[in-house]
Design a protein around this motif. Structure first.
Motif, PDB file in Angstrom:
ATOM      1  N   THR A 105       9.644  -5.708 -18.900  1.00 58.29           N
ATOM      2  CA  THR A 105       9.795  -5.091 -20.210  1.00 58.29           C
ATOM      3  C   THR A 105       8.463  -4.571 -20.717  1.00 58.29           C
ATOM      4  O   THR A 105       7.399  -5.014 -20.305  1.00 58.29           O
ATOM      5  N   HIS A 106       8.559  -3.588 -21.586  1.00 58.80           N
ATOM      6  CA  HIS A 106       7.368  -3.075 -22.245  1.00 58.80           C
ATOM      7  C   HIS A 106       7.294  -3.560 -23.679  1.00 58.80           C
ATOM      8  O   HIS A 106       6.326  -3.323 -24.375  1.00 58.80           O
ATOM      9  N   VAL A 107       8.381  -4.215 -24.100  1.00 56.77           N
ATOM     10  CA  VAL A 107       8.443  -4.642 -25.496  1.00 56.77           C
ATOM     11  C   VAL A 107       7.946  -6.074 -25.593  1.00 56.77           C
ATOM     12  O   VAL A 107       8.596  -7.005 -25.146  1.00 56.77           O
ATOM     13  N   TYR A 146       0.836  -1.195   0.000  1.00 53.92           N
ATOM     14  CA  TYR A 146       0.000   0.000   0.000  1.00 53.92           C
ATOM     15  C   TYR A 146       0.874   1.248   0.000  1.00 53.92           C
ATOM     16  O   TYR A 146       1.942   1.260   0.602  1.00 53.92           O
ATOM     17  N   ALA A 147       0.374   2.283  -0.657  1.00 54.74           N
ATOM     18  CA  ALA A 147       0.947   3.615  -0.430  1.00 54.74           C
ATOM     19  C   ALA A 147      -0.232   4.459   0.009  1.00 54.74           C
ATOM     20  O   ALA A 147      -1.019   4.910  -0.805  1.00 54.74           O
ATOM     21  N   GLY A 148      -0.381   4.645   1.324  1.00 52.80           N
ATOM     22  CA  GLY A 148      -1.580   5.291   1.839  1.00 52.80           C
ATOM     23  C   GLY A 148      -2.793   4.428   1.506  1.00 52.80           C
ATOM     24  O   GLY A 148      -2.826   3.243   1.838  1.00 52.80           O
ATOM     25  N   GLU A 167       6.713   5.676   2.483  1.00 52.06           N
ATOM     26  CA  GLU A 167       5.273   5.681   2.242  1.00 52.06           C
ATOM     27  C   GLU A 167       4.753   4.306   1.819  1.00 52.06           C
ATOM     28  O   GLU A 167       3.551   4.071   1.851  1.00 52.06           O
ATOM     29  N   LEU A 168       5.643   3.384   1.472  1.00 50.82           N
ATOM     30  CA  LEU A 168       5.190   2.059   1.063  1.00 50.82           C
ATOM     31  C   LEU A 168       5.031   1.156   2.279  1.00 50.82           C
ATOM     32  O   LEU A 168       5.935   1.050   3.111  1.00 50.82           O
ATOM     33  N   ASP A 169       3.871   0.528   2.349  1.00 52.57           N
ATOM     34  CA  ASP A 169       3.607  -0.395   3.448  1.00 52.57           C
ATOM     35  C   ASP A 169       3.564  -1.801   2.853  1.00 52.57           C
ATOM     36  O   ASP A 169       2.634  -2.139   2.121  1.00 52.57           O
ATOM     37  N   LYS A 201       4.898  -3.213 -11.581  1.00 56.04           N
ATOM     38  CA  LYS A 201       6.028  -4.105 -11.896  1.00 56.04           C
ATOM     39  C   LYS A 201       7.288  -3.691 -11.143  1.00 56.04           C
ATOM     40  O   LYS A 201       7.959  -4.523 -10.520  1.00 56.04           O
ATOM     41  N   THR A 202       7.591  -2.394 -11.224  1.00 52.88           N
ATOM     42  CA  THR A 202       8.797  -1.914 -10.539  1.00 52.88           C
ATOM     43  C   THR A 202       8.679  -2.119  -9.040  1.00 52.88           C
ATOM     44  O   THR A 202       9.632  -2.535  -8.371  1.00 52.88           O
ATOM     45  N   THR A 203       7.505  -1.851  -8.517  1.00 51.84           N
ATOM     46  CA  THR A 203       7.285  -2.033  -7.082  1.00 51.84           C
ATOM     47  C   THR A 203       7.528  -3.481  -6.683  1.00 51.84           C
ATOM     48  O   THR A 203       8.171  -3.759  -5.661  1.00 51.84           O
ATOM     49  N   LEU A 204       7.053  -4.407  -7.516  1.00 47.71           N
ATOM     50  CA  LEU A 204       7.242  -5.827  -7.220  1.00 47.71           C
ATOM     51  C   LEU A 204       8.731  -6.169  -7.197  1.00 47.71           C
ATOM     52  O   LEU A 204       9.212  -6.840  -6.272  1.00 47.71           O
ATOM     53  N   GLY A 216       3.031  -5.749 -18.312  1.00 46.05           N
ATOM     54  CA  GLY A 216       1.796  -5.111 -17.866  1.00 46.05           C
ATOM     55  C   GLY A 216       1.820  -3.635 -18.155  1.00 46.05           C
ATOM     56  O   GLY A 216       2.885  -3.054 -18.357  1.00 46.05           O
ATOM     57  N   PRO A 217       0.628  -3.024 -18.191  1.00 41.64           N
ATOM     58  CA  PRO A 217       0.556  -1.604 -18.518  1.00 41.64           C
ATOM     59  C   PRO A 217       1.293  -0.749 -17.489  1.00 41.64           C
ATOM     60  O   PRO A 217       1.531  -1.172 -16.361  1.00 41.64           O
ATOM     61  N   SER A 218       1.659   0.432 -17.897  1.00 37.69           N
ATOM     62  CA  SER A 218       2.391   1.346 -17.027  1.00 37.69           C
ATOM     63  C   SER A 218       1.610   1.608 -15.740  1.00 37.69           C
ATOM     64  O   SER A 218       0.405   1.816 -15.766  1.00 37.69           O
ATOM     65  N   GLY A 219       2.304   1.556 -14.624  1.00 41.47           N
ATOM     66  CA  GLY A 219       1.666   1.834 -13.344  1.00 41.47           C
ATOM     67  C   GLY A 219       0.996   0.631 -12.707  1.00 41.47           C
ATOM     68  O   GLY A 219       0.321   0.766 -11.694  1.00 41.47           O
ATOM     69  N   CYS A 220       1.205  -0.560 -13.283  1.00 43.47           N
ATOM     70  CA  CYS A 220       0.519  -1.723 -12.722  1.00 43.47           C
ATOM     71  C   CYS A 220       1.297  -2.311 -11.541  1.00 43.47           C
ATOM     72  O   CYS A 220       0.816  -3.220 -10.876  1.00 43.47           O
TER      73      CYS A 220
HETATM   74  N1  LIG Z   1       6.757   5.446  -3.437  1.00 40.21           N
HETATM   75  C1  LIG Z   1       5.501   5.493  -3.918  1.00 40.21           C
HETATM   76  N2  LIG Z   1       4.580   6.255  -3.334  1.00 40.21           N
HETATM   77  C2  LIG Z   1       3.323   6.303  -3.810  1.00 40.21           C
HETATM   78  N3  LIG Z   1       2.906   5.627  -4.874  1.00 40.21           N
HETATM   79  C3  LIG Z   1       3.786   4.839  -5.500  1.00 40.21           C
HETATM   80  C4  LIG Z   1       5.137   4.733  -5.060  1.00 40.21           C
HETATM   81  N4  LIG Z   1       5.792   3.901  -5.880  1.00 40.21           N
HETATM   82  C5  LIG Z   1       4.906   3.514  -6.789  1.00 40.21           C
HETATM   83  N5  LIG Z   1       3.690   4.060  -6.570  1.00 40.21           N
HETATM   84  C6  LIG Z   1       2.482   3.845  -7.370  1.00 40.21           C
HETATM   85  O1  LIG Z   1       2.334   2.477  -7.555  1.00 40.21           O
HETATM   86  C7  LIG Z   1       1.893   2.193  -8.853  1.00 40.21           C
HETATM   87  C8  LIG Z   1       2.821   1.212  -9.505  1.00 40.21           C
HETATM   88  O2  LIG Z   1       4.069   1.834  -9.760  1.00 40.21           O
HETATM   89  P1  LIG Z   1       5.245   1.065 -10.470  1.00 40.21           P
HETATM   90  O3  LIG Z   1       6.353   2.018 -10.601  1.00 40.21           O
HETATM   91  O4  LIG Z   1       5.493  -0.183  -9.740  1.00 40.21           O
HETATM   92  O5  LIG Z   1       4.607   0.758 -11.889  1.00 40.21           O
HETATM   93  P2  LIG Z   1       5.257   0.056 -13.140  1.00 40.21           P
HETATM   94  O6  LIG Z   1       4.419  -1.082 -13.466  1.00 40.21           O
HETATM   95  O7  LIG Z   1       6.699  -0.187 -12.901  1.00 40.21           O
HETATM   96  O8  LIG Z   1       5.074   1.183 -14.241  1.00 40.21           O
HETATM   97  P3  LIG Z   1       6.024   1.539 -15.464  1.00 40.21           P
HETATM   98  O9  LIG Z   1       5.756   0.502 -16.489  1.00 40.21           O
HETATM   99  O10 LIG Z   1       5.531   2.875 -15.909  1.00 40.21           O
HETATM  100  O11 LIG Z   1       7.415   1.562 -14.981  1.00 40.21           O
HETATM  101  C9  LIG Z   1       1.792   3.509  -9.577  1.00 40.21           C
HETATM  102  O12 LIG Z   1       0.445   3.910  -9.592  1.00 40.21           O
HETATM  103  C10 LIG Z   1       2.600   4.444  -8.738  1.00 40.21           C
HETATM  104  O13 LIG Z   1       2.062   5.725  -8.792  1.00 40.21           O
END
Ligand SMILES: Nc1ncnc2c1ncn2[C@@H]1O[C@H](COP(=O)(O)OP(=O)(O)OP(=O)(O)O)[C@@H](O)[C@H]1O
Ligand SMILES: [Mg+2]
Lengths: 273, 284
Positions: A226-228, A36-38, A82-84, A66-69, A60-64
């Motif tokens: 990847t996005h490709v 969670y972020a908030g 801010e990440l829980d 992936k990077t967080t995982l 997966g689409p942008s913002g799904c």
């Molecule tokens: N530190 C953070 N604080 C608040 N929200 C965050 C934080 N990090 C990521 N998010 C939110 O979490 C969601 C996923 O972000 P993430 O960067 O993991 O996406 P992604 O799949 O890697 O996207 P992209 O393909 O654009 O790189 C986004 O909506 C982003 O706004």
């Protein structure tokens, strides 16, 4: 000299362990991972197994998420207050999210390759040596030997062997990216986490990285964002498709891309690339 | 592009050119004035001798006491400010990286401290000195000036550190570095040019400031040898000589000003050279 040889041999053995140790087929297991972020539920109860010595592609689409995982996998998520994060991520029977072990040693099980290369502010040689020194290797000969080995591993040795003591900023972005890969390999990780590693590179450099990955999976497990779509098809042994923080589909690329089960994946395959 | 835009473009170009060149001209004017006015008095005696009896009435001697005093105080203060300021800047950027509010709060405080007039630091140093039972001395001057320049060191260095991409932090930690290793081995190196700039700014402010040393360093014709002895400084030497009714002595004030300017110039050129030499794109 004899001692040195022996050390090298044990060193090589450590690499070989990755080869021979195949009693389980997944190296990393994620269960009930929530981030969670908030109020924003970024990752929603993710359950996942990453097969050993395979390339797993996160799609997966942008913002799904992936990077967080990826960031949870080596606890770089710690950097974001801010990440829980809750749940379990097991690597070699260590629950790295709930461990008493020190975090740097856990992070060393994974090499990170980010979107853009971030060479350390030191020479090409020292960039690779940095990781070796963190691993406690102090012997000059052993360091030299390993630097050559890892630079060869990423196909950079011939290009840089005459300017090892120059700044990495004299290299092209593609070469810098391979340097960062070599630097990561010097820490002897089990897994390579790569977050869109070719998105800043030209097609030829991208191809080089792709080919490297194909070779590296013999010794390492690779998780690639990847996005490709075509890159996924070329490289993946296993594809994980995510959307809005959830895993929607997963499987082999042939299977997944031929018969997408969900509308989300169908849409992504049409618009996503 | 239409006509109006072309004219607009021209006007702005001219205006900004005027601003730039008038600034440079003013600076050049100040420096030339100092050198012209001080030219007659500028001699090796000025640089190599301490004041003899009657110096302030046109007698023999020079301002070596003030040159040495100023260098001791500003170098001493810069060293203290570095020892305290560099870890502080690293702490803000590495250890507080998760705590944005705290970071901003500290930055705000430091900016405020930067803006405090140096006479206030002088008064503070004076109070502290009395409290500790010290006399006006080299040490008291060094301590007071270091208070004055610590915020400069921290904020200048910090400003460079906070522009280091987060990706470098992540890459470094991902290799298994601890935060301390990251701070001192990577972030410090990456921000090295900023470190040099910080030292330079701090030194320049320290050596040029009169108000902070007015009560704390004292003034003497002797060259200070021990930390508990009073020390003369160039800004005060300029001040005392300039307030003399004798024209020759006032001339010497300009000569002293020229010396101060040269010191600052030399230091800043050296620093620039060093920061180029050790910048990241040039390292060995
Ligand atoms: N530190 C953070 N604080 C608040 N929200 C965050 C934080 N990090 C990521 N998010 C939110 O979490 C969601 C996923 O972000 P993430 O960067 O993991 O996406 P992604 O799949 O890697 O996207 P992209 O393909 O654009 O790189 C986004 O909506 C982003 O706004
Ligand atoms: Mg991403």
């Amino acid at each position: 000299m004899y001692l040195l040889k022996e050390e090298m041999m044990t060193h090589n053995k450590m690499i070989n362990i990755v080869d021979t140790d195949i009693d389980t087929d997944s190296i990393l297991q994620i269960s009930n991972l929530n981030v969670y972020a908030g109020d924003h539920h970024i990752l929603k109860n993710v359950n996942l197994r990453i097969p050993k010595n395979k390339i797993t592609v996160l799609l997966g689409p942008s913002g799904c998420g992936k990077t967080t995982l990826l960031k949870c996998m080596n606890r770089l998520s710690d950097l974001y207050k801010e990440l829980d994060v809750s749940g379990h991520i097991y690597i070699e029977n260590d629950d790295i999210l709930n461990t008493y072990k020190n975090i740097p040693s856990i992070r060393q099980k994974m090499g990170l390759l980010s979107q853009r290369p971030y060479p350390l502010p030191m020479s090409i040689y020292k960039n690779v040596a940095y990781g070796l020194k963190l691993k406690g290797i102090r012997d000059k000969n052993l360091i030299d030997y390993n630097i050559e080995r890892h630079l060869k591993e990423v196909g950079l040795w011939d290009e840089v062997k005459d300017r090892l003591h120059n700044s990495p900023h004299s290299l092209s972005i593609g070469q810098q990216q391979r340097l960062c890969l070599a630097r990561g390999l010097a820490v002897k990780p089990r897994i390579i986490l790569a977050d869109e590693p070719t998105s800043a590179l030209d097609p030829i450099s991208s191809k080089i990285i792709e080919n490297l990955f194909k070779g590296l999976k013999k010794h390492y497990t690779i998780v690639l964002v990847t996005h490709v779509l075509r890159q996924a098809v070329r490289l993946a042994d296993n594809v994980i498709f995510m959307s809005h923080g959830e895993i929607i589909e997963q499987g082999s690329p042939e299977h997944l891309f031929k018969n997408p089960q969900t509308d989300k994946l169908k849409e992504y395959m049409v618009d996503g690339n | 592009m239409n006509r109006r835009k072309i004219i607009e473009e021209k006007i702005f170009r001219i205006l900004s050119a005027i601003a730039t060149y008038s600034l440079i001209a003013t600076l050049a004017f100040i420096i030339i004035l100092i050198f012209i006015k001080g030219f007659h008095a500028l001699s090796w005696d000025m640089v190599l001798k301490a004041p003899k009896g009657g110096y302030y009435y046109g007698g023999e001697g020079g301002v070596l006491n003030a040159i040495v005093g100023s260098l001791y105080i500003s170098i001493g203060a810069t060293i203290i400010a570095t020892i305290i300021g560099v870890p502080a800047a690293l702490y803000i950027n590495v250890y507080l990286s998760r705590r944005k509010r705290m970071q901003n709060f500290i930055r705000y405080i430091l900016d405020a401290l930067w803006g405090v007039p140096s006479i206030v630091y002088g008064a503070f140093g004076f109070t502290l000195m009395l409290f500790l039972g010290m006399n006006a001395s080299l040490l008291a001057g060094i301590i007071t000036v270091s208070f004055l320049i610590i915020p400069i060191v921290v904020r200048t260095f910090d400003e460079v550190l906070c522009n280091i991409p987060k990706g470098l932090h992540e890459a470094t930690l991902a290799l298994g570095s601890t935060r301390t290793e990251m701070a001192f081995k990577i972030i410090f190196k990456q921000g090295f040019p900023g470190f040099i700039t910080a030292l330079l700014l701090a030194f320049g402010r320290g050596i040029g400031d009169a108000a902070s040393v007015l009560f704390t360093a004292g003034y003497t014709d002797l060259i200070p040898i021990h930390l508990d002895e009073p020390a003369a400084t160039l800004p005060l030497a300029i001040f005392f000589q300039l307030s003399s009714p004798i024209p020759e002595v006032r001339e010497r004030a300009f000569a002293a000003a020229a010396i101060l300017t040269i010191i600052i110039l030399v230091i800043s050129l050296t620093a620039r050279f060093l920061s180029k030499k050790y910048s990241i794109s040039n390292l060995k």
